[in-house]
Design a protein around this motif. Structure first.
Motif, PDB file in Angstrom:
ATOM      1  N   LEU A  45       0.786   2.603  -7.698  1.00 39.83           N
ATOM      2  CA  LEU A  45      -0.550   2.004  -7.684  1.00 39.83           C
ATOM      3  C   LEU A  45      -1.085   1.712  -9.081  1.00 39.83           C
ATOM      4  CD1 LEU A  45      -2.154   4.209  -4.886  1.00 39.83           C
ATOM      5  CD2 LEU A  45      -0.975   2.006  -4.650  1.00 39.83           C
ATOM      6  N   ASN A  46      -0.458   2.292 -10.097  1.00 43.11           N
ATOM      7  CA  ASN A  46      -0.917   2.088 -11.481  1.00 43.11           C
ATOM      8  C   ASN A  46       0.053   1.266 -12.314  1.00 43.11           C
ATOM      9  OD1 ASN A  46      -3.381   3.657 -11.309  1.00 43.11           O
ATOM     10  ND2 ASN A  46      -2.056   5.463 -11.167  1.00 43.11           N
ATOM     11  N   TYR A  69      -3.940   6.479   0.234  1.00 42.13           N
ATOM     12  CA  TYR A  69      -3.330   6.588  -1.095  1.00 42.13           C
ATOM     13  C   TYR A  69      -1.808   6.482  -0.964  1.00 42.13           C
ATOM     14  CZ  TYR A  69      -2.636   8.197  -5.887  1.00 42.13           C
ATOM     15  OH  TYR A  69      -2.287   8.284  -7.214  1.00 42.13           O
ATOM     16  N   PRO A  70      -1.282   5.257  -0.805  1.00 43.80           N
ATOM     17  CA  PRO A  70       0.159   5.059  -0.590  1.00 43.80           C
ATOM     18  C   PRO A  70       0.959   4.970  -1.887  1.00 43.80           C
ATOM     19  CG  PRO A  70      -0.964   2.973  -0.372  1.00 43.80           C
ATOM     20  CD  PRO A  70      -2.033   3.988  -0.667  1.00 43.80           C
ATOM     21  N   ASP A  71       0.804   5.937  -2.763  1.00 49.56           N
ATOM     22  CA  ASP A  71       1.513   5.908  -4.041  1.00 49.56           C
ATOM     23  C   ASP A  71       2.998   6.201  -3.836  1.00 49.56           C
ATOM     24  OD1 ASP A  71       1.328   5.468  -6.819  1.00 49.56           O
ATOM     25  OD2 ASP A  71       1.380   7.620  -7.227  1.00 49.56           O
ATOM     26  N   ASP A  72       3.826   5.600  -4.661  1.00 45.68           N
ATOM     27  CA  ASP A  72       5.284   5.678  -4.524  1.00 45.68           C
ATOM     28  C   ASP A  72       5.835   6.869  -5.296  1.00 45.68           C
ATOM     29  OD1 ASP A  72       7.951   5.133  -4.083  1.00 45.68           O
ATOM     30  OD2 ASP A  72       7.977   3.232  -5.158  1.00 45.68           O
ATOM     31  N   ASP A  73       6.614   7.714  -4.640  1.00 45.75           N
ATOM     32  CA  ASP A  73       7.280   8.831  -5.308  1.00 45.75           C
ATOM     33  C   ASP A  73       8.792   8.701  -5.240  1.00 45.75           C
ATOM     34  OD1 ASP A  73       7.507   9.259  -2.611  1.00 45.75           O
ATOM     35  OD2 ASP A  73       6.423  11.162  -2.583  1.00 45.75           O
ATOM     36  N   ASN A  74       9.266   7.496  -4.959  1.00 44.54           N
ATOM     37  CA  ASN A  74      10.702   7.240  -4.850  1.00 44.54           C
ATOM     38  C   ASN A  74      11.158   6.067  -5.717  1.00 44.54           C
ATOM     39  OD1 ASN A  74      12.831   5.375  -3.250  1.00 44.54           O
ATOM     40  ND2 ASN A  74      13.385   7.528  -2.961  1.00 44.54           N
ATOM     41  N   GLY A  75      10.395   4.991  -5.758  1.00 45.57           N
ATOM     42  CA  GLY A  75      10.740   3.816  -6.563  1.00 45.57           C
ATOM     43  C   GLY A  75      11.138   2.610  -5.753  1.00 45.57           C
ATOM     44  N   HIS A  76      11.683   2.835  -4.556  1.00 39.92           N
ATOM     45  CA  HIS A  76      12.203   1.740  -3.745  1.00 39.92           C
ATOM     46  C   HIS A  76      11.112   0.751  -3.355  1.00 39.92           C
ATOM     47  CE1 HIS A  76      13.803  -0.087   0.049  1.00 39.92           C
ATOM     48  NE2 HIS A  76      14.920  -0.083  -0.637  1.00 39.92           N
ATOM     49  N   GLY A  77       9.993   1.260  -2.841  1.00 33.85           N
ATOM     50  CA  GLY A  77       8.914   0.379  -2.409  1.00 33.85           C
ATOM     51  C   GLY A  77       8.305  -0.412  -3.550  1.00 33.85           C
ATOM     52  N   THR A  78       8.205   0.212  -4.723  1.00 34.77           N
ATOM     53  CA  THR A  78       7.670  -0.479  -5.903  1.00 34.77           C
ATOM     54  C   THR A  78       8.583  -1.626  -6.311  1.00 34.77           C
ATOM     55  OG1 THR A  78       6.622   1.556  -6.674  1.00 34.77           O
ATOM     56  CG2 THR A  78       6.943  -0.186  -8.299  1.00 34.77           C
ATOM     57  N   ILE A 128       2.306   0.138   2.324  1.00 32.32           N
ATOM     58  CA  ILE A 128       2.315   1.090   3.444  1.00 32.32           C
ATOM     59  C   ILE A 128       3.387   2.142   3.153  1.00 32.32           C
ATOM     60  CG2 ILE A 128       2.568   1.404   5.925  1.00 32.32           C
ATOM     61  CD1 ILE A 128       0.324  -0.482   5.339  1.00 32.32           C
ATOM     62  N   LYS A 129       2.970   3.367   2.949  1.00 30.63           N
ATOM     63  CA  LYS A 129       3.943   4.438   2.681  1.00 30.63           C
ATOM     64  C   LYS A 129       4.346   5.091   4.002  1.00 30.63           C
ATOM     65  CE  LYS A 129       4.891   8.609   0.025  1.00 30.63           C
ATOM     66  NZ  LYS A 129       6.213   8.076  -0.419  1.00 30.63           N
ATOM     67  N   ALA A 130       5.577   4.821   4.443  1.00 34.87           N
ATOM     68  CA  ALA A 130       6.087   5.388   5.693  1.00 34.87           C
ATOM     69  C   ALA A 130       7.387   6.158   5.472  1.00 34.87           C
ATOM     70  CB  ALA A 130       6.318   4.270   6.715  1.00 34.87           C
ATOM     71  N   THR A 139       9.858  -4.263 -10.732  1.00 35.81           N
ATOM     72  CA  THR A 139       9.066  -3.096 -11.070  1.00 35.81           C
ATOM     73  C   THR A 139       9.676  -1.838 -10.451  1.00 35.81           C
ATOM     74  OG1 THR A 139       7.692  -3.718  -9.188  1.00 35.81           O
ATOM     75  CG2 THR A 139       6.886  -4.330 -11.376  1.00 35.81           C
ATOM     76  N   TYR A 140       9.354  -0.682 -11.033  1.00 34.07           N
ATOM     77  CA  TYR A 140       9.863   0.601 -10.546  1.00 34.07           C
ATOM     78  C   TYR A 140       8.776   1.635 -10.754  1.00 34.07           C
ATOM     79  CZ  TYR A 140      13.771   3.654  -9.212  1.00 34.07           C
ATOM     80  OH  TYR A 140      14.615   4.512  -8.534  1.00 34.07           O
ATOM     81  N   PHE A 141       8.848   2.739 -10.001  1.00 34.60           N
ATOM     82  CA  PHE A 141       7.746   3.687 -10.113  1.00 34.60           C
ATOM     83  C   PHE A 141       7.692   4.333 -11.493  1.00 34.60           C
ATOM     84  CE2 PHE A 141       9.581   8.014  -8.538  1.00 34.60           C
ATOM     85  CZ  PHE A 141      10.785   7.772  -9.171  1.00 34.60           C
TER      86      PHE A 141
END
Length: 453
Positions: free
Chosen positions: A209-210, A230-239, A267-269, A378-380
């Protein structure tokens, strides 16, 4: 829908999809003899640029996907299904997803949880995930199929993550983004660069998100796992997926997205491990459709049709969303879902040479193809990375769908799907084939087709 038999248990499901890796192997399949092919695919020097750029992470994402599969194979809470020597699926042990014709009342739920010595894990309307402390998944399916008002009971499957002046973005200007010229993106921008009213949902691991190349491109999203906004990415794939679609373009840094103005709905799923359940992903699809997403990207999948996933896809399709999904990364012709559903555009990956990427799945469910080898994005943690996979091919098509609807928002999802397929650049055998579907997407021709209507 009929009850699932015991044998369904033996076919539960999961896997796949998402990321691929930095493979540059040649595919045995010959490409078309079209004389323009060589001119369109002139990218080896750009690939070398990516390799030697110290500001771009180089991640062997095919290997990363195998690491996730190995983890699931050894996880005592997960069951494995081997479809064949190449394709496997997974589901959560002692869990079952049940769809009722009506939502059970509290006494009924209490009775059922007592019968199975378990509890309710999650619910969405009349669909409930139950977990037992002692019954196997097959025993749970048998039990719930004997209960009144049950439409279906199935395992809780696991899914893996499978410019007109030219932009001044750094990595674009230095020709690291071979993927945009090869699909005629810059020429298409002469017709439209997008519209922020046309929202593209990315149902995935969330989005950073940042990230400086994405934070201005995002609209309100949803974290299915935590049930918050707050669908922040903790993996990198979605970003990475989101950046391919809509990284801020012409801002003198990073990369250029396919669309300059369309917004991303994150959407963080899926979690930090890179996989998620049928229930969470289906819930994410429904949330996106209910909150105005016109395009939904699913860079994920598995090898067995899920009743719940099919219902979620049908729900979004009936809301006129264009749904795009990656085909998978096992070099297999085994149908992958949701890509193989008729309401979904299934996407295979093309390498910089114009051949099917060696990891890309193929088959008669492939609708179109798009670049999927060493795609910078982009990547997380505010980084950039070059990844490969059908997960990277799918968002190219999602970005094109967003541009088409920006040019004419009155088109139906069927109209958009037909335009994308009918204007594709033919690769492989003449006409539709199992490697490329209708061919490589062509942004310019697709938008010209819209403009001429």
């Amino acid at each position: 829908m009929g009850k699932l038999s015991k044998s369904l248990l033996a076919i539960s499901i999961v896997i796949l999809l998402s990321i691929g890796s930095i493979f540059l192997l040649q595919n045995d399949k010959e490409t078309t003899n079209n004389p323009n092919l060589e001119n369109r695919f002139q990218a080896p020097s750009k690939i070398q640029n990516i390799k030697h750029n110290k500001n771009v992470l180089h991640i062997n994402s095919i290997e990363m996907g195998e690491t996730i599969k190995n983890h699931l194979r050894n996880d005592p809470s997960v069951s494995l299904i081997k479809h064949n020597n190449k394709n496997e699926s997974h589901y959560h042990k002692r869990e079952v997803t049940v769809k009722f014709s009506r939502h059970p009342d509290n006494p009924e739920i209490a009775r059922m949880t007592n019968d199975i010595n378990g509890n309710v894990v999650k619910y969405l309307d009349s669909t409930i995930v139950f977990k037992s402390n002692e019954l196997s998944t097959s025993e749970l399916i048998q039990y719930f199929n004997s209960q009144p008002d049950v439409i279906f009971a199935e395992p809780n499957y696991i899914y893996l993550q499978n410019q007109i002046s030219f932009p001044n973005d750094l990595l674009y200007r230095e020709q690291y983004q071979w993927n945009l010229p090869v699909i005629q993106t810059e020429a298409g921008w002469d017709i439209t660069k997008g519209d922020e009213k046309i929202i593209i949902a990315v149902v995935d691991t969330g989005v950073d998100l940042n990230h400086p190349d994405l934070r201005k491109r995002l609209t309100k999203g949803y974290n299915v796992l935590e049930n918050n906004d707050y669908p922040d990415d903790d993996n990198g794939h979605g970003t990475h997926v989101a950046g391919i679609i809509a990284s801020e373009t012409n801002n003198r840094e990073g990369i250029a997205g396919i669309t300059w103005y369309n917004k991303i709905m994150p959407i963080k799923a899926m979690g930090a491990e890179g996989y998620g359940s049928t229930f969470d992903i289906a819930k994410g699809i429904i949330w996106a459709a209910d909150h105005g997403a016109k395009v939904i990207n699913l860079s994920l999948g598995n090898y067995h049709p899920s009743s719940l996933m099919k219902e979620a896809v049908k729900y979004a399709f009936e809301k006129n969303a264009v749904i795009i999904s990656a085909a998978g990364n096992d070099n297999s012709n085994h149908p992958s879902f949701p890509a193989a559903y008729p309401e979904v555009l299934g996407v295979s990956a093309v390498s910089y040479s114009g051949q099917r990427a060696p990891f890309s799945n193929y088959g008669d469910y492939i609708d179109v193809s798009a670049p999927g080898v060493q795609i910078p994005s982009t990547y997380f943690n505010k980084q950039y990375a070059a990844l490969s996979g059908t997960s990277m091919a799918s968002p190219h098509v999602a970005g094109l769908a967003g541009l088409i609807l920006s040019a004419n928002p009155n088109l139906t999802n069927k109209d958009v799907m037909n335009i994308i397929k009918s204007t594709a650049y033919d690769l492989g055998a003449p006409g539709k084939d199992n490697d490329f579907g209708s061919g490589l997407i062509d942004v310019q021709k697709a938008l010209q087709a819209v403009h001429s209507k």
